[in-house]
Scaffold this active site. Structure first.
Site, PDB file in Angstrom:
ATOM      1  N   VAL A 139      32.828  43.138  31.625  1.00  0.00           N
ATOM      2  CA  VAL A 139      34.207  43.458  32.022  1.00  0.00           C
ATOM      3  C   VAL A 139      34.124  43.527  33.549  1.00  0.00           C
ATOM      4  CG1 VAL A 139      36.073  45.149  31.919  1.00  0.00           C
ATOM      5  CG2 VAL A 139      34.710  44.670  29.876  1.00  0.00           C
ATOM      6  N   PRO A 140      34.472  42.423  34.213  1.00  0.00           N
ATOM      7  CA  PRO A 140      34.063  42.188  35.608  1.00  0.00           C
ATOM      8  C   PRO A 140      34.811  42.985  36.679  1.00  0.00           C
ATOM      9  CG  PRO A 140      35.422  40.386  34.860  1.00  0.00           C
ATOM     10  CD  PRO A 140      35.229  41.295  33.670  1.00  0.00           C
ATOM     11  N   CYS A 141      34.562  44.273  36.724  1.00  0.00           N
ATOM     12  CA  CYS A 141      35.192  45.117  37.755  1.00  0.00           C
ATOM     13  C   CYS A 141      34.696  44.751  39.155  1.00  0.00           C
ATOM     14  CB  CYS A 141      34.969  46.597  37.455  1.00  0.00           C
ATOM     15  SG  CYS A 141      33.261  47.073  37.228  1.00  0.00           S
ATOM     16  N   HIS A 142      33.568  44.050  39.238  1.00  0.00           N
ATOM     17  CA  HIS A 142      33.077  43.606  40.556  1.00  0.00           C
ATOM     18  C   HIS A 142      34.024  42.590  41.195  1.00  0.00           C
ATOM     19  CE1 HIS A 142      31.370  40.642  37.733  1.00  0.00           C
ATOM     20  NE2 HIS A 142      31.453  39.784  38.736  1.00  0.00           N
ATOM     21  N   ARG A 143      34.894  41.983  40.419  1.00  0.00           N
ATOM     22  CA  ARG A 143      35.835  40.990  40.947  1.00  0.00           C
ATOM     23  C   ARG A 143      37.086  41.610  41.565  1.00  0.00           C
ATOM     24  NH1 ARG A 143      35.276  37.103  35.679  1.00  0.00           N
ATOM     25  NH2 ARG A 143      33.079  36.583  35.999  1.00  0.00           N
TER      26      ARG A 143
END
Length: 171
Positions: A139-143
């Site tokens: 769940v790409p919260c880094h994006r």
């Protein structure tokens, strides 16, 4: 029983090495529950609160998650195909679903996510949800970045920068 009266999800835990350090992956029979960096402690929190119960047998999904993460770090996987258990308030779950729609190698701001959710003044709440995301990378919260650049990532800004640079290089 879990903290809120429900039954704890039985999980197995596997550990893997990654370019970002050791990752611990917790999965049950039906869904992925936690990906933990050495700097975060979502897994311990869930075990202490009775949300999860570790069992001796290994659920295949934990190993499958490690395999897909290895492909991701090799630059060959752009999307994960894993059953997830998105947890938290209804708002947080909506944030996590929005994160999953951000294409590989792209970014959005906290404000853009808030607007997408119909809550244009909720950028800080989006950041709060990202901070407690129990499934980073998948769940790409880094994006998600600040309006003025790189901010916020529980495992560390160096890891966020690595992931963003890595994805841009492997589009």
């Amino acid at each position: 029983m879990g903290e809120k009266g429900g039954y704890a999800v039985e999980i197995s835990i596997v550990q893997m090495d990654s370019p970002l350090g050791k990752l611990r992956i917790a999965a049950g029979a039906e869904c992925l529950t936690v990906i933990d960096f050495e700097q975060t402690h979502w897994l311990e929190f869930g075990l202490e609160k009775g949300l999860y119960t570790e069992v001796a047998r290994e659920f295949p999904l934990a190993g499958e998650t490690a395999r897909q993460l290895e492909e991701y770090f090799a630059g060959t996987r752009k999307q994960f195909q894993l059953p997830l258990k998105l947890t938290g308030s209804a708002f947080r779950v909506c944030v996590y679903e929005a994160l999953c729609r951000i294409p590989y190698g792209e970014t959005r701001t906290y404000g853009e996510i808030a607007k997408e959710l119909g809550k244009p003044t909720a950028a800080r709440a989006v950041g709060g949800a990202n901070h407690v995301n129990p499934l980073p990378i998948v769940v790409p919260c880094h994006r998600v970045v600040g309006a003025k650049g790189l901010v916020g990532y529980a495992p560390g800004l160096d890891k966020k920068a690595y992931l963003l640079d890595f994805e841009r290089a492997h589009r």
